[in-house]
Design a protein around this motif. Structure first.
Motif, short mmCIF file in Angstrom:
data_model
loop_
_atom_site.label_atom_id
_atom_site.label_comp_id
_atom_site.label_asym_id
_atom_site.label_seq_id
_atom_site.Cartn_x
_atom_site.Cartn_y
_atom_site.Cartn_z
N PRO A 80 0.85 -1.30 0.20
CA PRO A 80 -0.05 -0.10 -0.79
C PRO A 80 0.88 0.62 -0.27
O PRO A 80 0.33 2.06 -0.83
CB PRO A 80 -0.81 -0.33 1.06
CG PRO A 80 -0.34 -1.76 1.06
CD PRO A 80 0.39 -2.15 1.32
N LEU A 81 2.15 1.16 0.41
CA LEU A 81 2.90 2.48 0.53
C LEU A 81 3.21 2.55 -0.48
O LEU A 81 3.56 3.71 -0.96
CB LEU A 81 4.00 2.36 1.72
CG LEU A 81 4.87 4.35 2.23
CD1 LEU A 81 4.03 4.72 2.69
CD2 LEU A 81 5.65 3.42 3.02
N THR A 82 4.16 1.35 -0.84
CA THR A 82 4.49 2.16 -2.26
C THR A 82 3.12 2.15 -3.75
O THR A 82 3.43 3.02 -4.91
CB THR A 82 5.21 0.83 -3.42
OG1 THR A 82 6.07 0.58 -2.13
CG2 THR A 82 6.26 0.91 -4.39
N ALA A 83 2.45 1.78 -3.25
CA ALA A 83 1.09 2.14 -4.20
C ALA A 83 0.81 3.75 -4.07
O ALA A 83 0.09 4.20 -4.92
CB ALA A 83 0.07 1.65 -4.02
N LEU A 84 0.64 4.08 -2.96
CA LEU A 84 0.56 5.67 -2.94
C LEU A 84 1.67 6.29 -3.55
O LEU A 84 1.52 7.13 -4.25
CB LEU A 84 0.84 6.23 -1.28
CG LEU A 84 -0.75 5.64 -0.27
CD1 LEU A 84 -0.85 5.53 1.22
CD2 LEU A 84 -2.12 6.48 -1.23
N LYS A 85 2.90 5.88 -3.35
CA LYS A 85 4.05 6.94 -3.69
C LYS A 85 3.31 6.32 -4.96
O LYS A 85 4.03 7.63 -6.16
CB LYS A 85 5.30 5.92 -3.54
CG LYS A 85 5.93 6.70 -2.61
CD LYS A 85 6.15 5.37 -1.73
CE LYS A 85 7.60 4.87 -0.62
NZ LYS A 85 8.69 4.81 -0.10
N ASN A 86 3.67 5.66 -6.14
CA ASN A 86 2.79 4.94 -7.55
C ASN A 86 1.91 6.47 -7.82
O ASN A 86 2.30 7.09 -8.96
CB ASN A 86 2.84 3.59 -7.95
CG ASN A 86 4.42 3.19 -7.49
OD1 ASN A 86 5.47 3.57 -7.35
ND2 ASN A 86 3.87 2.01 -7.53
N TYR A 87 0.99 6.29 -7.26
CA TYR A 87 -0.13 7.07 -7.58
C TYR A 87 0.16 8.67 -7.84
O TYR A 87 0.00 9.48 -8.49
CB TYR A 87 -1.43 6.65 -6.38
CG TYR A 87 -2.22 8.52 -6.48
CD1 TYR A 87 -3.36 8.00 -7.36
CD2 TYR A 87 -2.09 9.18 -5.21
CE1 TYR A 87 -4.45 8.70 -7.49
CE2 TYR A 87 -3.44 10.30 -5.74
CZ TYR A 87 -4.29 9.87 -6.71
OH TYR A 87 -5.04 10.96 -7.09
N TYR A 88 1.14 9.13 -6.50
CA TYR A 88 1.50 10.36 -6.29
C TYR A 88 2.03 10.50 -7.49
O TYR A 88 2.66 11.68 -8.58
CB TYR A 88 1.75 10.90 -5.11
CG TYR A 88 0.94 11.09 -4.33
CD1 TYR A 88 -0.08 11.72 -4.41
CD2 TYR A 88 0.52 10.24 -2.92
CE1 TYR A 88 -1.05 12.74 -3.64
CE2 TYR A 88 -0.72 10.94 -2.32
CZ TYR A 88 -1.46 12.45 -2.32
OH TYR A 88 -2.63 11.86 -1.70
#
Length: 195
Positions: A80-88
């Motif tokens: 989830p943290l990496t997914a948020l980073k990828n989204y931003y």
């Protein structure tokens, strides 16, 4: 898509564009209907007022961001943290391609009419809450996985994401640079939140 729905969607698309680039007070109904080539009377068959149109435009605007964030969080092999980073990171690329224009319709309208239009205020609150809720769930999951710190609540961290992103977008507009957005990611997602 039927013709009525298509016209309504075109009006909303044009409304988002104009509201983003000109603001609420500088955007007129005539300008919207002329750009979409819809009679002004037809506008009122879709929307009861300019204020109602703006509230619907807010909902129309946030939906692609909700969908994109959901795709990153649900259909990614990343945590989830990496997914948020990828989204931003994807958002940063998009605003840079757009020449730093617009920022965020939500932030723009919060500043312009957030405290003067109850209808738009409610639409803005709803959009922000939906957006924040997805990030909250991701941060909560990341806490359970041990990638995000546990000494701060996921809700507070989700608020930090939403609030700081808005501030970084405002700075981006005046500085004509994505540097504030990168600082947002580096400070929160790559440092402060990390377990």
């Amino acid at each position: 898509m039927n013709s009525k729905l298509s016209k309504r969607t075109k009006l909303l698309d044009q409304g988002v564009y104009l509201l983003m680039n000109q603001g609420y007070h500088a955007t007129g109904i005539n300008e919207i209907v002329n750009a979409v080539q819809v009679p002004k009377g037809s506008f009122y068959s879709y929307f009861g007022s300019k204020e109602e149109f703006a509230a619907e435009s807010i909902n129309h605007y946030i939906e692609p961001f909700i969908q994109l964030l959901t795709r990153h969080l649900q259909h990614s092999q990343a945590d989830p943290l990496t997914a948020l980073k990828n989204y931003y990171a994807e958002l940063i690329v998009a605003v840079e391609k757009n020449g730093y224009k617009g920022g965020c319709l939500l932030g723009n309208l919060m500043g312009e009419i957030g405290d003067t239009s109850e209808l738009c205020n409610q639409a803005l609150k709803s959009a922000v809450e939906r957006y924040k809720a997805l990030q909250y769930k991701a941060l909560l999951q990341a806490q359970k996985q041990g990638t995000v710190r546990n000494d701060r609540s996921a809700e507070i961290m989700a608020n930090l994401l939403v609030n700081n992103w808005q501030g970084a977008l405002l700075r981006m507009k005046i500085e004509q640079s994505v540097q504030p957005l990168h600082e947002f990611c580096d400070t929160l997602l790559n440092d402060y939140f990390v377990a």
